[in-house]
Design an enzyme around this catalytic site. Structure first.
Site, PDB file in Angstrom:
ATOM      1  CB  SER A   7      47.087  47.745  46.151  1.00 54.05           C
ATOM      2  OG  SER A   7      45.894  48.499  46.242  1.00 54.05           O
ATOM      3  CG  HIS A  32      46.975  46.311  42.036  1.00 46.70           C
ATOM      4  ND1 HIS A  32      46.725  45.347  41.082  1.00 46.70           N
ATOM      5  CD2 HIS A  32      45.854  46.392  42.785  1.00 46.70           C
ATOM      6  CE1 HIS A  32      45.504  44.856  41.253  1.00 46.70           C
ATOM      7  NE2 HIS A  32      44.941  45.485  42.287  1.00 46.70           N
ATOM      8  CG  ASP A  34      42.764  47.947  43.953  1.00 45.62           C
ATOM      9  OD1 ASP A  34      42.610  46.936  43.242  1.00 45.62           O
ATOM     10  OD2 ASP A  34      43.594  48.011  44.877  1.00 45.62           O
ATOM     11  CG  MET A  36      37.141  49.657  44.274  1.00 42.71           C
ATOM     12  SD  MET A  36      37.198  49.387  46.045  1.00 42.71           S
ATOM     13  CE  MET A  36      38.712  48.396  46.159  1.00 42.71           C
ATOM     14  CG  HIS A  65      41.646  44.813  40.292  1.00 44.86           C
ATOM     15  ND1 HIS A  65      41.799  44.385  41.597  1.00 44.86           N
ATOM     16  CD2 HIS A  65      40.618  44.089  39.780  1.00 44.86           C
ATOM     17  CE1 HIS A  65      40.905  43.461  41.868  1.00 44.86           C
ATOM     18  NE2 HIS A  65      40.170  43.264  40.795  1.00 44.86           N
ATOM     19  CG  MET A  67      37.444  45.242  41.802  1.00 42.30           C
ATOM     20  SD  MET A  67      38.307  45.546  43.346  1.00 42.30           S
ATOM     21  CE  MET A  67      39.499  46.752  42.778  1.00 42.30           C
ATOM     22  CG  MET A 136      39.554  39.203  43.499  1.00 46.40           C
ATOM     23  SD  MET A 136      40.675  40.610  43.630  1.00 46.40           S
ATOM     24  CE  MET A 136      40.522  41.068  45.354  1.00 46.40           C
ATOM     25  CG  ASP A 174      44.328  42.312  44.488  1.00 45.09           C
ATOM     26  OD1 ASP A 174      44.770  42.806  45.544  1.00 45.09           O
ATOM     27  OD2 ASP A 174      43.601  42.937  43.688  1.00 45.09           O
TER      28      ASP A 174
END
Ligand code: DX5
Ligand code: ZN
Length: 220
Positions: A7, A32, A34, A36, A65, A67, A136, A174
């Site tokens: 990540s 990966h 992330d 957000m 991913h 979020m 998660m 993750d």
């Protein structure tokens, strides 16, 4: 074949392109990423423009991913940016089936993710229609948190639910994955292991990824 997905949340954000190349050369299988939004999780990261710019730095699959609240608003932008896997949280998608189908229609593999307190029963109907389930193992929002051990039975439960499917989704974990717990997560049934702090915080990407893969040997 089990896979390691570093990540980039724990990478040096001033040198993301080099960091991605470095973990690629060190044996990473996926990257990966992330995303957000400061609403669904209490942190902000990057948007589609940065993902698009990073796409040129590697041929490894981008495992994106989301979020973020209301993920449907941004699916096209992240697909155009070059996502190979695009994962949304079940907690954020009101019409999850439509969201997953929309991602797949664009030729991108669709993932669904569950927060630690979200029951596996929410996966029951969507499971045959998605390509990836992201469990998660910390509460999302930050890198470097501690793995929640009660997620091991949850991983086992999801693996069990998948056993009757003709084409089971990939099972990814993750959060808080380290050399000390990766084998347990693997034995519980995970296929892909996201690792942020454990890789980028190690200072030895080659050694860490090799050691992680070593822990996965002999278990599929
Ligand atoms: C957490 C993110 C994770 C995180 C993993 O909200 O979804 O991908 O970066 O990082 P580590 O391995 O440091 O927990
Ligand atoms: Zn993540």
């Amino acid at each position: 074949m089990k896979k390691i997905a570093p990540s980039i949340l724990s990478a040096d954000f001033g040198r993301l392109a080099e960091e991605i190349q470095a973990v690629g050369e060190a044996g990473a299988d996926w990257i990966h990423i992330d995303i957000m939004d400061g609403h669904f999780v209490p942190n902000l990261t990057i948007g589609p423009a940065v993902v698009k710019a990073l796409r040129k730095t590697t041929s490894l699959p981008f495992d994106v991913h989301l979020m973020i609240e209301d993920p449907d608003r941004y699916l096209d932008a992240f697909i155009d940016a070059g996502s190979d896997f695009l994962t949304v949280h079940v907690e954020t998608a009101t019409h999850l089936h439509r969201t997953v189908a929309g991602i797949r229609e664009k030729g991108v593999r669709a993932g669904v993710s569950l927060n630690p307190a979200t029951p596996v029963s929410l996966l029951e109907e969507i499971l045959p229609d998605c390509d990836l389930v992201l469990v998660m193992t910390v509460n999302p929002g930050f890198g470097g948190q501690k793995f929640i051990p009660s997620m091991l039975p949850k991983i086992r439960k999801i693996r069990g639910m998948m056993s009757s499917l003709e084409r089971p989704p990939i099972l990814e974990v993750d959060g808080g994955i380290t050399l000390d717990n990766i084998r347990q997560a693997s034995l519980a049934g995970a296929d892909v292991f996201v690792a942020g702090a454990a890789v980028f915080g190690s200072g030895d990407y080659v050694g860490t990824i090799r050691a992680m893969k070593g822990k996965l040997e002999d278990n599929g």
